[in-house]
Design an enzyme around this catalytic site. Structure first.
Site, PDB file in Angstrom:
ATOM      1  N   VAL A  98       1.662  17.721 -38.125  1.00 47.02           N
ATOM      2  CA  VAL A  98       1.109  16.372 -38.106  1.00 47.02           C
ATOM      3  C   VAL A  98      -0.313  16.461 -37.567  1.00 47.02           C
ATOM      4  CG1 VAL A  98       1.327  14.041 -37.172  1.00 47.02           C
ATOM      5  CG2 VAL A  98       3.390  15.346 -37.732  1.00 47.02           C
ATOM      6  N   CYS A  99      -1.223  15.722 -38.176  1.00 43.09           N
ATOM      7  CA  CYS A  99      -2.594  15.642 -37.708  1.00 43.09           C
ATOM      8  C   CYS A  99      -3.211  17.048 -37.639  1.00 43.09           C
ATOM      9  CB  CYS A  99      -2.625  14.912 -36.362  1.00 43.09           C
ATOM     10  SG  CYS A  99      -4.232  14.257 -35.868  1.00 43.09           S
ATOM     11  N   THR A 100      -3.936  17.363 -36.582  1.00 42.79           N
ATOM     12  CA  THR A 100      -4.620  18.652 -36.491  1.00 42.79           C
ATOM     13  C   THR A 100      -3.683  19.809 -36.174  1.00 42.79           C
ATOM     14  OG1 THR A 100      -5.224  18.060 -34.222  1.00 42.79           O
ATOM     15  CG2 THR A 100      -6.881  17.702 -35.927  1.00 42.79           C
TER      16      THR A 100
END
Length: 234
Positions: A98-100
């Site tokens: 998720v995300c970075t």
């Protein structure tokens, strides 16, 4: 279906807790929050989360999920954390983020040659690790499933739930969580937020994580694609 989330200092807690809440409803198996020790881990929201297991406790999992946050660059410089991500990712049925967190997967060599996404502000940096940056709240490429920034983690987890247990079960989970988003503002993407707000965000992000771009480039050069995982589909 055993699920392992990487937990690290300055993680964005919603990157982890959003999908953890959804995936906990897959039923059966075990969900672990894995860190280097069992000491409380501070998040970027100002409170800490207790790990449930250490790297040694969880040598393998069916689902590996790596959240993001301002601490990702330090994770890439942590040999024990990166060795665990590479080891579990090499054998997992599903390698996810998720995300970075997808940048951590990249530094572990787990998304080379795969389509992937991340937070919009760091999207282009996926290419440093041999991934193909692809826009989307959730991007699925064989057994790699990556989510966009922060709140996209819930969409990501529902998508993964549907892949594993079918759409009907995923719909049931969505209903049980009353996931019916209706944000008060239409500013959730750089295209709709406008240039002024995007510039303000970038300035704030630079203050929170100064030098992150240089750290990512260093991680790409240092670790590169040294530990590619299985490319088989699930």
């Amino acid at each position: 279906m055993n699920i392992a989330f990487l937990l690290f200092p300055n993680v964005t807690q919603l990157d982890l807790t959003g999908p953890a809440q959804v995936l906990s409803r897959l039923g059966g198996g075990r969900l672990d929050l894995v860190a280097g020790s069992l000491e409380p881990v501070p998040t970027d929201a100002g409170f800490s989360i207790l790990p449930t297991a250490t790297y040694a406790d969880v040598p393998a999992a069916d689902i590996l999920c790596v959240p993001g946050g301002i601490g990702v660059a330090k994770v890439m410089d942590d040999d024990a954390a990166m060795a665990w991500v590479a080891q579990v990712g090499a054998g997992a049925a599903w390698v996810t983020s998720v995300c970075t967190g997808s940048l951590i997967l990249g530094a572990a060599g787990l998304i080379e040659g795969y389509k992937a996404t991340t937070h919009w502000a760091w999207h282009e940096h996926l290419a440093l690790f041999g991934a193909e940056p692809t826009q989307g709240r959730t991007v699925v490429d064989r057994n790699r499933v990556t989510g966009g920034g922060v709140t996209a983690g819930i969409d990501f987890a529902l998508t993964l739930t549907a892949l594993i247990k079918g759409e009907e079960h995923a719909r049931l989970v969505q209903l049980s969580l009353e996931y019916d988003p209706a944000p008060p503002f239409d500013a959730g993407s750089p295209e709709r937020a406008g240039e002024e707000l995007v510039a303000l965000y970038r300035r704030r992000a630079d203050r929170l994580a100064p030098g992150r771009e240089a750290e990512l480039r260093a991680a790409a050069g240092r670790r590169g694609r040294a530990a590619p995982g299985s490319r088989g589909s699930s």
